[in-house]
Enzyme design. Structure first.
Site, PDB file in Angstrom:
ATOM      1  N   SER A   1     -94.569  78.386  16.616  1.00 53.76           N
ATOM      2  CA  SER A   1     -95.287  79.283  17.511  1.00 53.76           C
ATOM      3  C   SER A   1     -95.880  80.481  16.749  1.00 53.76           C
ATOM      4  O   SER A   1     -96.653  80.267  15.810  1.00 53.76           O
ATOM      5  CB  SER A   1     -94.334  79.711  18.622  1.00 53.76           C
ATOM      6  OG  SER A   1     -95.028  80.303  19.669  1.00 53.76           O
TER       7      SER A   1
ATOM      8  N   ASP B   1     -98.875  72.382  26.416  1.00 50.81           N
ATOM      9  CA  ASP B   1     -98.750  73.654  25.711  1.00 50.81           C
ATOM     10  C   ASP B   1    -100.131  74.301  25.619  1.00 50.81           C
ATOM     11  O   ASP B   1    -101.087  73.640  25.194  1.00 50.81           O
ATOM     12  CB  ASP B   1     -98.197  73.357  24.300  1.00 50.81           C
ATOM     13  CG  ASP B   1     -98.009  74.602  23.448  1.00 50.81           C
ATOM     14  OD1 ASP B   1     -98.289  75.707  23.934  1.00 50.81           O
ATOM     15  OD2 ASP B   1     -97.586  74.457  22.286  1.00 50.81           O
TER      16      ASP B   1
ATOM     17  N   HIS C   1     -94.172  73.690  25.169  1.00 48.03           N
ATOM     18  CA  HIS C   1     -94.107  74.707  24.127  1.00 48.03           C
ATOM     19  C   HIS C   1     -92.660  75.168  23.945  1.00 48.03           C
ATOM     20  O   HIS C   1     -91.909  75.270  24.902  1.00 48.03           O
ATOM     21  CB  HIS C   1     -94.987  75.909  24.486  1.00 48.03           C
ATOM     22  CG  HIS C   1     -95.061  76.911  23.378  1.00 48.03           C
ATOM     23  ND1 HIS C   1     -95.901  76.735  22.310  1.00 48.03           N
ATOM     24  CD2 HIS C   1     -94.369  78.045  23.137  1.00 48.03           C
ATOM     25  CE1 HIS C   1     -95.731  77.743  21.464  1.00 48.03           C
ATOM     26  NE2 HIS C   1     -94.802  78.558  21.938  1.00 48.03           N
TER      27      HIS C   1
END
Ligand SMILES: *[C@@H]1O[C@H](CO)[C@@H](O)[C@H](O)[C@H]1NC(C)=O
Ligand SMILES: *[C@@H]1O[C@H](CO)[C@@H](O)[C@H](O)[C@H]1NC(C)=O
Length: 403
Positions: free
Chosen positions: A189, A343, A373
């Protein structure tokens, strides 16, 4: 029906209504994920409320709650764990205990959390680092960079860069018994964002002689320009990372001034002077047909040049690694990109895969059709999901073979 049972029924309906979120059909353990997501949404509501009352910044509430998951650096039978500093930047260090004659591999790990929250000491990150160290018999360095809203870009980037640069010195590698030809940078991320940015910037740093062998970018955030990509549209309200939170993370990385957040939310934050950058994130060219579905490419809406001047960070490739010219991609290491179907950041990763392949960089792309995600965060009880274990194993397996 008595009043009591009526109340109970009403309460159950309300709870079910709150817990229920539209969750993709192909996701396993749907109800467990919905419960976890209800937890995330509750935290978000509490944070909004505390901010509205003027008690605390939204991200401070999130930070306080994630800090519950912090663990001390406890060594186990396989790995020695210590909190240390590299050139004054804190990091958690994992050294395998297994005696081996040769040099070891090394993984520099950058945790996620939107540049605002999270930490290497969080249980899932700590566990992932232990698994990596143990399975690969590798030294793992998990970087503890400073966070927003206290610190804005480029502090996060610079902290990570400082650690990586310090570690890549031959004398330091020798001290840890690390093979200079077998070093990886990984991150998930926002950590994938920092890993990608650091890998790019290292290419121009003449003081760094040791090259990274691979970079592993796990559902990374890679661009600030277009926050209306098909993946943002398709997954606007999917579990864990709704678009509104991603927009908030991006804007907080640069400033707490809400005008940037508002402009980003309407995707009209990029000034016309920067129009030339849009070709680097043109999904109409960079996404395979499968991900475009029935979305229609629209020309960008330009915002005031004031924001771009005031917060130039959001146009800086150290924050948005997709914004570099092709020539700057040459020389990057073999790249592993993991993307999740459900995501908002999916298309960032896919577009980077396209750009890297176009210039001839070797890329291994794992696209997980039934993933959300942050999948890697769900590997510790009681919020563990089979998905989290599957994704973690896939990534570590890839590392083991390729590093
Ligand atoms: C240590 O490593 C062994 C072999 O990989 C594993 O079975 C064991 O669970 C590990 N111990 C811990 C505490 O992780
Ligand atoms: C994006 O790509 C499409 C299709 O190739 C093209 O028509 C459009 O002008 C491009 N836009 C930008 C801003 O590069």
């Amino acid at each position: 029906m008595g009043t009591k049972s009526l109340c109970l029924l009403l309460a159950s309906v309300l709870i079910a209504y709150y817990v229920y979120t539209p969750t993709p059909e192909n996701i396993e353990e749907r109800w467990k994920l919905m419960l976890i997501n209800a937890g995330f949404r509750t935290v978000a509501h509490v944070a909004e409320f505390a901010e509205w009352l003027g008690l605390m910044h939204y991200m401070e509430v999130l930070m306080m709650i994630t800090s519950i998951e912090y663990t001390a650096p406890i060594s186990d039978e396989n790995v020695t764990v210590t909190d240390t500093k590299f050139n004054n930047v804190p990091a958690r260090l994992y050294i395998p205990r297994k005696q081996s004659s040769g040099l070891k591999r090394a993984v520099i790990y950058i945790h996620g959390g939107g540049w605002c929250v999270g930490g290497s000491a969080m249980e899932p990150y700590d566990l992932l680092s232990r698994w990596t160290a143990n399975k690969l018999n590798a030294v793992v360095i998990s970087v503890e960079y400073r966070l927003a809203p206290m610190y804005h870009f480029p502090v996060q980037f610079e902290d990570v860069y400082t650690v990586v640069k310090f570690f890549l010195q031959n004398s330091v590698l020798a001290q840890y018994g690390v093979d200079p030809n077998r070093i990886c940078i990984s991150g998930d991320s926002a950590g994938g964002n920092l890993a990608a940015a650091v890998a790019q910037q290292l290419l121009d740093d003449l003081e760094v002689k040791v090259k990274l062998k691979i970079q592993a970018l796990l559902y990374p955030a890679l661009q600030t320009l277009d926050l209306d990509l098909p993946s943002y549209k398709d997954n606007e309200n999917k579990p864990i990372l709704p678009k509104s939170l991603m927009v908030r993370f991006w804007s907080e990385y640069f400033t707490t001034d809400v005008s940037l957040q508002e402009a980003m939310a309407s995707n009209s934050h990029v000034p016309a002077e920067s129009s030339h950058l849009f070709r680097f994130v043109n999904w109409s060219n960079l996404l395979p047909e499968k991900f475009k579905k029935d979305h229609v490419y629209a020309s960008p809406i330009y915002g005031s040049s004031r924001l771009g001047k005031k917060y130039p960070g959001f146009l800086d490739p150290r924050a948005a690694p997709l914004l570099v010219d092709d020539t700057k991609l040459l020389g990057l290491p073999v790249t592993y990109v993991l993307t999740c179907q459900h995501d908002v950041l999916r298309d960032d990763g896919i577009m980077y895969v396209s750009r890297l392949r176009e210039v001839g960089i070797e890329v291994i792309h794992d696209h997980i059709e039934d993933a959300i995600h942050g999948a890697l965060m769900f590997i510790t009880s009681p919020t563990d999901l089979a998905l989290g274990h599957r994704v973690a194993n896939k990534y570590i397996e890839w590392l083991n073979i390729n590093l």
